[in-house]
Design a protein around this motif. Structure first.
Motif, mmCIF file in Angstrom:
data_model
loop_
_atom_site.group_PDB
_atom_site.id
_atom_site.type_symbol
_atom_site.label_atom_id
_atom_site.label_comp_id
_atom_site.label_asym_id
_atom_site.label_seq_id
_atom_site.Cartn_x
_atom_site.Cartn_y
_atom_site.Cartn_z
ATOM 1 N N GLY A 395 0.816 -1.213 0.000
ATOM 2 C CA GLY A 395 0.000 0.000 0.000
ATOM 3 C C GLY A 395 0.846 1.258 0.000
ATOM 4 O O GLY A 395 0.495 2.258 -0.641
ATOM 5 N N VAL A 396 1.957 1.230 0.722
ATOM 6 C CA VAL A 396 2.885 2.366 0.725
ATOM 7 C C VAL A 396 3.412 2.610 -0.683
ATOM 8 O O VAL A 396 3.539 3.759 -1.132
ATOM 9 C CB VAL A 396 4.042 2.109 1.714
ATOM 10 C CG1 VAL A 396 5.144 3.143 1.539
ATOM 11 C CG2 VAL A 396 3.537 2.108 3.150
ATOM 12 N N TRP A 397 3.711 1.541 -1.390
ATOM 13 C CA TRP A 397 4.239 1.668 -2.758
ATOM 14 C C TRP A 397 3.232 2.393 -3.654
ATOM 15 O O TRP A 397 3.594 3.288 -4.416
ATOM 16 C CB TRP A 397 4.554 0.279 -3.315
ATOM 17 C CG TRP A 397 5.270 0.276 -4.630
ATOM 18 C CD1 TRP A 397 6.624 0.292 -4.837
ATOM 19 C CD2 TRP A 397 4.664 0.254 -5.935
ATOM 20 N NE1 TRP A 397 6.899 0.274 -6.181
ATOM 21 C CE2 TRP A 397 5.717 0.256 -6.880
ATOM 22 C CE3 TRP A 397 3.349 0.233 -6.383
ATOM 23 C CZ2 TRP A 397 5.484 0.233 -8.250
ATOM 24 C CZ3 TRP A 397 3.108 0.222 -7.750
ATOM 25 C CH2 TRP A 397 4.171 0.213 -8.668
ATOM 26 N N HIS A 398 1.965 2.041 -3.551
ATOM 27 C CA HIS A 398 0.945 2.680 -4.381
ATOM 28 C C HIS A 398 0.698 4.123 -3.947
ATOM 29 O O HIS A 398 0.462 5.005 -4.796
ATOM 30 C CB HIS A 398 -0.348 1.866 -4.343
ATOM 31 C CG HIS A 398 -0.266 0.589 -5.133
ATOM 32 N ND1 HIS A 398 -0.346 0.565 -6.504
ATOM 33 C CD2 HIS A 398 -0.086 -0.696 -4.737
ATOM 34 C CE1 HIS A 398 -0.236 -0.686 -6.931
ATOM 35 N NE2 HIS A 398 -0.080 -1.468 -5.883
ATOM 36 N N ASP A 399 0.738 4.390 -2.646
ATOM 37 C CA ASP A 399 0.602 5.773 -2.190
ATOM 38 C C ASP A 399 1.761 6.629 -2.697
ATOM 39 O O ASP A 399 1.577 7.799 -3.062
ATOM 40 C CB ASP A 399 0.548 5.822 -0.662
ATOM 41 C CG ASP A 399 -0.796 5.383 -0.105
ATOM 42 O OD1 ASP A 399 -1.768 5.301 -0.876
ATOM 43 O OD2 ASP A 399 -0.873 5.123 1.117
ATOM 44 N N ALA A 400 2.970 6.051 -2.714
ATOM 45 C CA ALA A 400 4.130 6.783 -3.223
ATOM 46 C C ALA A 400 3.957 7.119 -4.706
ATOM 47 O O ALA A 400 4.326 8.214 -5.153
ATOM 48 C CB ALA A 400 5.404 5.964 -3.007
ATOM 49 N N LYS A 401 3.395 6.184 -5.452
ATOM 50 C CA LYS A 401 3.157 6.454 -6.882
ATOM 51 C C LYS A 401 2.184 7.623 -7.049
ATOM 52 O O LYS A 401 2.379 8.493 -7.912
ATOM 53 C CB LYS A 401 2.606 5.214 -7.581
ATOM 54 C CG LYS A 401 2.417 5.405 -9.083
ATOM 55 C CD LYS A 401 1.902 4.145 -9.748
ATOM 56 C CE LYS A 401 1.864 4.307 -11.271
ATOM 57 N NZ LYS A 401 1.103 5.486 -11.714
ATOM 58 N N TYR A 402 1.147 7.664 -6.232
ATOM 59 C CA TYR A 402 0.185 8.756 -6.318
ATOM 60 C C TYR A 402 0.866 10.103 -6.060
ATOM 61 O O TYR A 402 0.627 11.083 -6.778
ATOM 62 C CB TYR A 402 -0.938 8.525 -5.303
ATOM 63 C CG TYR A 402 -1.966 9.625 -5.270
ATOM 64 C CD1 TYR A 402 -3.010 9.657 -6.190
ATOM 65 C CD2 TYR A 402 -1.891 10.647 -4.317
ATOM 66 C CE1 TYR A 402 -3.952 10.685 -6.163
ATOM 67 C CE2 TYR A 402 -2.828 11.667 -4.287
ATOM 68 C CZ TYR A 402 -3.854 11.683 -5.211
ATOM 69 O OH TYR A 402 -4.772 12.692 -5.182
ATOM 70 N N LEU A 403 1.729 10.150 -5.055
ATOM 71 C CA LEU A 403 2.406 11.409 -4.729
ATOM 72 C C LEU A 403 3.404 11.794 -5.817
ATOM 73 O O LEU A 403 3.510 12.978 -6.175
ATOM 74 C CB LEU A 403 3.120 11.295 -3.382
ATOM 75 C CG LEU A 403 2.236 11.060 -2.156
ATOM 76 C CD1 LEU A 403 3.074 11.156 -0.885
ATOM 77 C CD2 LEU A 403 1.081 12.056 -2.109
#
Length: 424
Positions: A395-403
């Motif tokens: 989930g952190v990986w996907h949140d990082a992509k969003y940012l």
């Protein structure tokens, strides 16, 4: 204030744990110049702020980034803390992440009359157009002001606990019944100590059901996408564990092993700790959460015609142990032989170094999916940052992509009139 000429970078990422490493990968994919500063080593908290036997809460097939598998683990194995730290270090090397270890960020302030931020670090000043606080949620161990230090008891937070041998001889009270508290209590009991476990409100998913791990069930039932609770909603801890190959956390089974369950620790006076009369209610709510997920899983299997083995025994709730039928409301610690308290009571945030207008009255970040209310500032690694899955490694990986996508879009707007760069 430093007199040295600041180093310049477009994006400064603070922290090189899983959040910072993921952020670096996505910024690199966009071709955005950046620098990651870490006061310790890559994934330092996994290395030095976790107990020795800790493993990931999700299996290796699930708790990882898309770009790298665990080459030494089967998919359903649970990686240990040191293996996870090595994984993030290897991931950073694979993507040539520009990480500088041994550098602490001391302060971040917005520049006056020009865009960006001035950052003071232990290695000198840095100027950045954007700042990503990737320090995560585990910043400040939270211990309730309940038992005074002069009580004579050994009191440590779960982040400082390493193994049973670390504690003085005697019995132990563990306060907090989420993943950390239940695993530590179980380990202490297995070491031969009498253990009291203070159980508050919690969710209790099955570790696995009908041949599928709970992470798989949360995926197919679309529960990872559950929206962030509204501001002010109470946080409910989740009792789930990958220890011993991964087993469902069952408080009745813990009681049968010799652990004495008690309610929430509420007060302390003259060597006596009192507990709220909420143990039965907390256990019942956890059971309801557990059975509800089994029912949803059964319905999904039936609706989709899946050939997964039935598991009727999973629906059986064991009889209430004596500590649940006759709850202890007061415990004389000396008489009970309790010499130590392990506080598995979570963490608070500490953004004292980030001196911008991005926090509410309680010091919590004001953001939407990690995009701060302060332009140019981003947060990464927060629980429920964008969805329920934000708390897990993937989930952190996907949140990082969003940012990273958001930063790339902002760069495109700022380039208007000065460049013909393509939209990203």
């Amino acid at each position: 204030m430093s007199i040295h000429k600041p180093e310049a970078t477009e994006v400064l990422v603070v922290g090189a744990g899983q959040a910072g490493v993921a952020m670096s990968e996505h910024l690199s994919a966009h071709g955005v110049p950046h620098l990651v500063l870490e006061r310790g080593r890559i994934a330092e908290r996994w290395r030095s702020e976790r107990w020795d036997s800790l493993v990931a809460n999700g299996p290796a097939w699930h708790d990882r980034f898309p770009g790298l598998e665990f080459d030494d683990l089967a998919g359903d194995d649970f990686a240990g803390k040191d293996r996870l730290a090595d994984y993030f270090e290897a991931y950073a090397q694979k993507y040539n992440a520009p990480i500088r270890c041994g550098t602490e960020v001391l302060s971040v302030r917005r520049k006056v009359g020009e865009p960006g931020f001035h950052v003071e670090t232990s290695s000198g000043p840095v100027d950045a157009r954007y700042v990503v606080a990737a320090t995560g949620p585990f910043q400040h161990p939270r211990i309730p002001a309940l038992v005074p230090a002069e009580s004579g008891l050994c009191q440590i937070h779960s982040s400082a606990y390493r193994n049973p041998q670390q504690l003085p001889a005697g019995n132990v009270l563990v306060v907090g019944a989420g993943s950390s508290g239940t695993q530590i209590a179980d380990e202490l009991r297995r070491s031969g100590r009498d253990v009291f476990l203070s159980v508050g409100p919690h969710g209790r998913p099955p570790r696995s059901y009908r041949g599928r791990d709970f992470t798989w069930w949360l995926g197919v039932l679309n529960k990872w996408e559950a929206p962030t609770p509204p501001a002010g909603a109470g946080h409910v801890t989740i009792a789930v564990s990958g220890a011993h190959g991964g087993k469902t956390v069952d408080f009745r089974h813990l009681a049968a092993s010799g652990i004495t369950l008690v309610g929430r620790a509420s007060s302390f006076d003259n060597g006596v700790i009192s507990f709220a009369p909420d143990l039965a209610g907390n256990i019942a709510a956890g059971d309801a959460d557990y059975l509800s997920m089994l029912a949803e899983a059964d319905a999904y299997i039936a609706d989709n015609g899946l050939d997964l083995p039935e598991e009727p025994e999973a629906h059986v709730i064991a009889p209430d142990p004596q500590c649940l039928r006759e709850p202890i409301l007061e415990l004389k610690l000396a008489k009970s032989g309790v010499t130590s308290i392990v506080w598995a009571t979570g963490f608070g945030v500490d953004y004292g170094w980030l001196q911008v207008d991005a926090f509410d009255a309680d010091g919590r970040p004001k953001h939407l999916k990690g995009v701060s209310s302060e332009p140019g500032v981003y947060f990464l690694g927060l629980p429920w940052q964008s969805r329920r899955g934000s708390s897990f490694i993937w989930g952190v990986w996907h949140d990082a992509k969003y940012l990273a996508d958001h930063i790339a879009i902002q760069r495109h707007y700022l380039a208007y009139g000065t460049t013909h760069a393509a939209y990203v």
